[in-house]
Design an enzyme around this catalytic site. Structure first.
Site, PDB file in Angstrom:
ATOM      1  N   LYS A  21      26.692  17.430  -0.853  1.00  0.00           N
ATOM      2  CA  LYS A  21      26.917  17.764  -2.266  1.00  0.00           C
ATOM      3  C   LYS A  21      27.684  16.626  -2.940  1.00  0.00           C
ATOM      4  CE  LYS A  21      30.041  19.865  -4.777  1.00  0.00           C
ATOM      5  NZ  LYS A  21      29.868  19.146  -6.050  1.00  0.00           N
ATOM      6  N   GLU A  79      39.632  13.861   3.602  1.00  0.00           N
ATOM      7  CA  GLU A  79      40.278  12.640   3.105  1.00  0.00           C
ATOM      8  C   GLU A  79      40.770  12.987   1.697  1.00  0.00           C
ATOM      9  OE1 GLU A  79      41.282  10.007   1.168  1.00  0.00           O
ATOM     10  OE2 GLU A  79      39.359   8.944   1.179  1.00  0.00           O
ATOM     11  N   CYS A  95      41.668   6.585  -3.839  1.00  0.00           N
ATOM     12  CA  CYS A  95      42.565   7.399  -3.008  1.00  0.00           C
ATOM     13  C   CYS A  95      43.682   6.552  -2.398  1.00  0.00           C
ATOM     14  CB  CYS A  95      41.775   8.121  -1.939  1.00  0.00           C
ATOM     15  SG  CYS A  95      40.578   7.089  -1.125  1.00  0.00           S
ATOM     16  N   GLU A 146      49.831  12.528  -7.007  1.00  0.00           N
ATOM     17  CA  GLU A 146      48.762  11.545  -7.184  1.00  0.00           C
ATOM     18  C   GLU A 146      48.276  11.620  -8.626  1.00  0.00           C
ATOM     19  OE1 GLU A 146      44.861  12.306  -5.255  1.00  0.00           O
ATOM     20  OE2 GLU A 146      44.969  10.219  -4.608  1.00  0.00           O
TER      21      GLU A 146
HETATM   22  P1  NAI Z   1      37.952  17.921  -6.409  1.00  0.00           P
HETATM   23  O1  NAI Z   1      38.595  17.747  -5.098  1.00  0.00           O
HETATM   24  O2  NAI Z   1      38.019  19.286  -7.017  1.00  0.00           O
HETATM   25  O3  NAI Z   1      36.395  17.515  -6.287  1.00  0.00           O
HETATM   26  C1  NAI Z   1      35.847  16.774  -5.220  1.00  0.00           C
HETATM   27  C2  NAI Z   1      34.549  17.427  -4.761  1.00  0.00           C
HETATM   28  O4  NAI Z   1      34.825  18.747  -4.302  1.00  0.00           O
HETATM   29  C3  NAI Z   1      33.490  17.577  -5.853  1.00  0.00           C
HETATM   30  O5  NAI Z   1      32.220  17.368  -5.297  1.00  0.00           O
HETATM   31  C4  NAI Z   1      33.659  19.024  -6.259  1.00  0.00           C
HETATM   32  O6  NAI Z   1      32.509  19.587  -6.839  1.00  0.00           O
HETATM   33  C5  NAI Z   1      33.963  19.673  -4.930  1.00  0.00           C
HETATM   34  N1  NAI Z   1      34.629  20.985  -5.025  1.00  0.00           N
HETATM   35  C6  NAI Z   1      35.422  21.462  -6.025  1.00  0.00           C
HETATM   36  N2  NAI Z   1      35.843  22.706  -5.744  1.00  0.00           N
HETATM   37  C7  NAI Z   1      35.304  23.046  -4.543  1.00  0.00           C
HETATM   38  C8  NAI Z   1      35.365  24.198  -3.705  1.00  0.00           C
HETATM   39  N3  NAI Z   1      36.060  25.290  -4.052  1.00  0.00           N
HETATM   40  N4  NAI Z   1      34.724  24.175  -2.524  1.00  0.00           N
HETATM   41  C9  NAI Z   1      34.030  23.093  -2.134  1.00  0.00           C
HETATM   42  N5  NAI Z   1      33.914  21.976  -2.883  1.00  0.00           N
HETATM   43  C10 NAI Z   1      34.542  21.944  -4.073  1.00  0.00           C
HETATM   44  O7  NAI Z   1      38.539  16.814  -7.382  1.00  0.00           O
HETATM   45  P2  NAI Z   1      38.582  16.784  -8.998  1.00  0.00           P
HETATM   46  O8  NAI Z   1      38.868  18.171  -9.511  1.00  0.00           O
HETATM   47  O9  NAI Z   1      37.340  16.121  -9.462  1.00  0.00           O
HETATM   48  O10 NAI Z   1      39.815  15.809  -9.279  1.00  0.00           O
HETATM   49  C11 NAI Z   1      41.154  16.295  -9.335  1.00  0.00           C
HETATM   50  C12 NAI Z   1      42.105  15.336  -8.643  1.00  0.00           C
HETATM   51  O11 NAI Z   1      41.783  15.246  -7.264  1.00  0.00           O
HETATM   52  C13 NAI Z   1      42.084  13.889  -9.117  1.00  0.00           C
HETATM   53  O12 NAI Z   1      42.835  13.674 -10.250  1.00  0.00           O
HETATM   54  C14 NAI Z   1      42.651  13.174  -7.913  1.00  0.00           C
HETATM   55  O13 NAI Z   1      44.049  13.244  -7.906  1.00  0.00           O
HETATM   56  C15 NAI Z   1      42.113  13.972  -6.747  1.00  0.00           C
HETATM   57  N6  NAI Z   1      40.895  13.319  -6.192  1.00  0.00           N
HETATM   58  C16 NAI Z   1      41.035  12.547  -5.071  1.00  0.00           C
HETATM   59  C17 NAI Z   1      39.950  11.863  -4.575  1.00  0.00           C
HETATM   60  C18 NAI Z   1      40.066  11.003  -3.366  1.00  0.00           C
HETATM   61  O14 NAI Z   1      39.295  10.071  -3.206  1.00  0.00           O
HETATM   62  N7  NAI Z   1      40.944  11.292  -2.451  1.00  0.00           N
HETATM   63  C19 NAI Z   1      38.635  11.908  -5.234  1.00  0.00           C
HETATM   64  C20 NAI Z   1      38.588  12.790  -6.374  1.00  0.00           C
HETATM   65  C21 NAI Z   1      39.694  13.436  -6.820  1.00  0.00           C
END
Ligand code: NAI
Ligand code: MG
Length: 499
Positions: free
Chosen positions: A193, A268, A302, A399
């Site tokens: 996904k 991660e 990240c 973060e």
């Molecule tokens: P998120 O962690 O919610 O989204 C990442 C992925 O998880 C997307 O594909 C999303 O559709 C999916 N997802 C969301 N809710 C889910 C659930 N309940 N079950 C399974 N999959 C789910 O990140 P978001 O909301 O886009 O960003 C929020 C913050 O997260 C950012 O500001 C940043 O601080 C952090 N982040 C960190 C990343 C990294 O590379 N470590 C990447 C993206 C966000």
């Protein structure tokens, strides 16, 4: 719709964007069960550039069944050497379509085109080739057992099975390939996904995998939102392992959902990575390195070096070097020539980052550079430096995931106490040390609680190096042989030769 596209886009990328994007299940593009679609936006303009299908839990179920059939059927019959050849063909096809992939990545993620072309696209082809080498080399062992009698004992390293992979929007191509390549190498099958914001390049990769001869059902791509699509993957009893990159909040939800069938979980989850600059360091290089780490891709990385600790003797010099670079940085659309920093991904992310900048100042930090955000035409945040930051402030502890550097000084010579300050975070992804004193570099590397430590560098993008975090930065390591371990189970076979 074409009028909203950046004029620099080539024919191949335009043609891909103009298609009706569907789900890739069992080797075919299919409509989603829900029939709903999501707008896909160019964050450099705010314009809609495409729409993508919103999968449902039923679609996830179809994809899991396709992946299971492929795992037990055709994919299990492919020899390791044949898997290598398919992966190498996949890598070559990526290079044949490098410009198209780079442009799609640029227009959807906002990252400047040269980074997409020379970093992401080149990097994913390298990752595939590196992992392709393991297929023929990842065997088991023959332990020297001491049980009474005569035994022949050995271990087998076997694919974990059907894997769910949930990835974020900051590096759509890289995050996809860091997960796809080791899964293919080990003989797993995949339900991936991508982020609802950036699903395009993953879909294109899925097509190229088929063109490379990878059988139908091995790589399935289901686009849509975290809920229901990601949640359905995390909970699905037919999935043996889930790999996730993203926020800690979502990571925790995935761990809970995965507990039903106790599927393997790797995570991660980002960080708040310290950069420590000692007075003997190459200060020019340190200032440049800090800027490229926290401002490159607008800080949406990240492992970004977001907490800077500079020895007080050289603090002003280093901070001036950083501010000079930050103020001179050319912000713009990722496709525009000369752009050094692109937009953040969305209005929501812009508001989030701007909120942190405001709150940091309310809590007593000083704005040293940048600070402005504008969402009128694309989502742009200036390269920003805050000084006077202290533990307990949200900008220090959390973060931000934007181009915001928190700079602090230290006057200590005691490495334990410097490390204690750097380690005073719930995260532990990366750390960077700047010094010419080798002893100090190695001693600090041992003291830092981080999965990745760079010395006189801020990143080390290499397929061979394990990548992942201590503490709340995650579980497991991607890249390198550690990624092969993530996608395999070990079986111990013991034969009593006397019976
Ligand atoms: P998120 O962690 O919610 O989204 C990442 C992925 O998880 C997307 O594909 C999303 O559709 C999916 N997802 C969301 N809710 C889910 C659930 N309940 N079950 C399974 N999959 C789910 O990140 P978001 O909301 O886009 O960003 C929020 C913050 O997260 C950012 O500001 C940043 O601080 C952090 N982040 C960190 C990343 C990294 O590379 N470590 C990447 C993206 C966000
Ligand atoms: Mg979220």
């Amino acid at each position: 719709m074409t009028s909203t596209l950046h004029p620099g886009l080539g024919e191949a990328a335009r043609s891909f964007l103009s298609r009706t994007h569907q789900l890739l299940i069992d080797g075919r593009m299919v409509e989603s069960d829900s029939g709903r679609r999501t707008d896909i936006v160019d964050p450099g303009t705010g314009a809609v550039i495409a729409t993508a299908a919103e999968a449902s839990a039923t679609d996830v179920d179809r994809a899991v069944h396709a992946a299971r059939r492929a795992f037990e059927g055709p994919w299990s019959k492919v020899t390791p050497a044949e898997r290598t050849r398919m992966m190498l063909r996949f890598a070559s096809l990526i290079e044949d379509h490098a410009d198209e992939l780079a442009e799609l990545e640029c227009i959807n993620s906002g990252k400047p085109l040269p980074f997409c072309r020379n970093g992401d696209v080149v990097g994913i082809a390298e990752m595939l080739r590196y992992m392709a080498g393991w297929t023929t080399k990842m065997g088991g062992e023959t332990p020297n057992v001491s049980m009474p009698g005569e035994w022949h004992a050995y271990t087998l390293r076997e694919p974990v099975g059907v894997v769910g992979q949930i990835i974020p929007w900051n590096f759509p191509l890289n995050m996809a390939m860091w997960k796809i390549a080791p899964a293919l190498a080990t003989g797993c099958t995949i339900v991936m996904k991508p982020s609802e914001q950036t699903p395009l390049t993953a879909l294109r990769l899925g097509e190229l995998a088929l063109d490379a001869g990878i059988p139908a059902g091995v790589l399935n791509i289901v686009t849509g939102f975290g809920n229901p699509v990601g949640a359905a993957i995390a909970a699905h009893p037919g999935i043996d392992k889930v790999a996730f990159t993203g926020s800690g909040e979502t990571g925790r939800r995935i761990v809970q959902a995965a507990s039903g069938n106790l599927k393997r979980v790797s995570l991660e989850l980002g960080g708040k990575s310290p950069v420590i600059v000692f007075p003997d360091a190459n200060l020019e290089a340190a200032a440049a390195g800090v800027c490229s780490s926290i401002f490159f891709h607008a800080g949406q990385i990240c492992a970004a070096g977001s907490r800077l600790y500079v020895h007080e003797r050289v603090f002003d010099e280093v901070l001036d070097g950083i501010a000079k670079r930050a103020n001179a940085m050319k912000m713009g659309h990722g496709m525009d020539a000369g752009t050094q920093m692109g937009p953040v991904i969305s209005r929501r992310q812009l508001d989030r980052v701007a909120g942190y900048i405001d709150q940091g100042q309310q809590e007593g930090a000083t704005l040293f550079a940048g600070g402005q955000a504008s969402g009128e035409h694309g989502y742009f945040v200036q390269p920003t430096v805050l000084t006077g930051v202290k533990p307990g402030m949200r900008v220090h502890d959390e973060e931000i995931f934007g181009p915001v550097l928190c700079a602090m000084s230290f006057n200590d010579e005691d490495l334990d106490s410097i490390a204690a300050t750097a380690n005073a975070t719930t995260y532990g992804l990366a750390a960077s040390i700047w010094t010419k004193d080798l002893g100090r570099a190695h001693k600090m590397a041992r003291r830092l609680q981080a999965g990745i430590v760079n010395v006189n560098a801020l990143s080390s993008p290499d397929a061979t190096l394990p990548y992942g975090g201590y503490k709340q930065s995650g579980w497991g390591r991607e890249r390198g042989y550690d990624a092969i371990k993530l996608y395999t189970e070990v079986k111990a076979v013991a034969i009593n030769l006397n019976n």
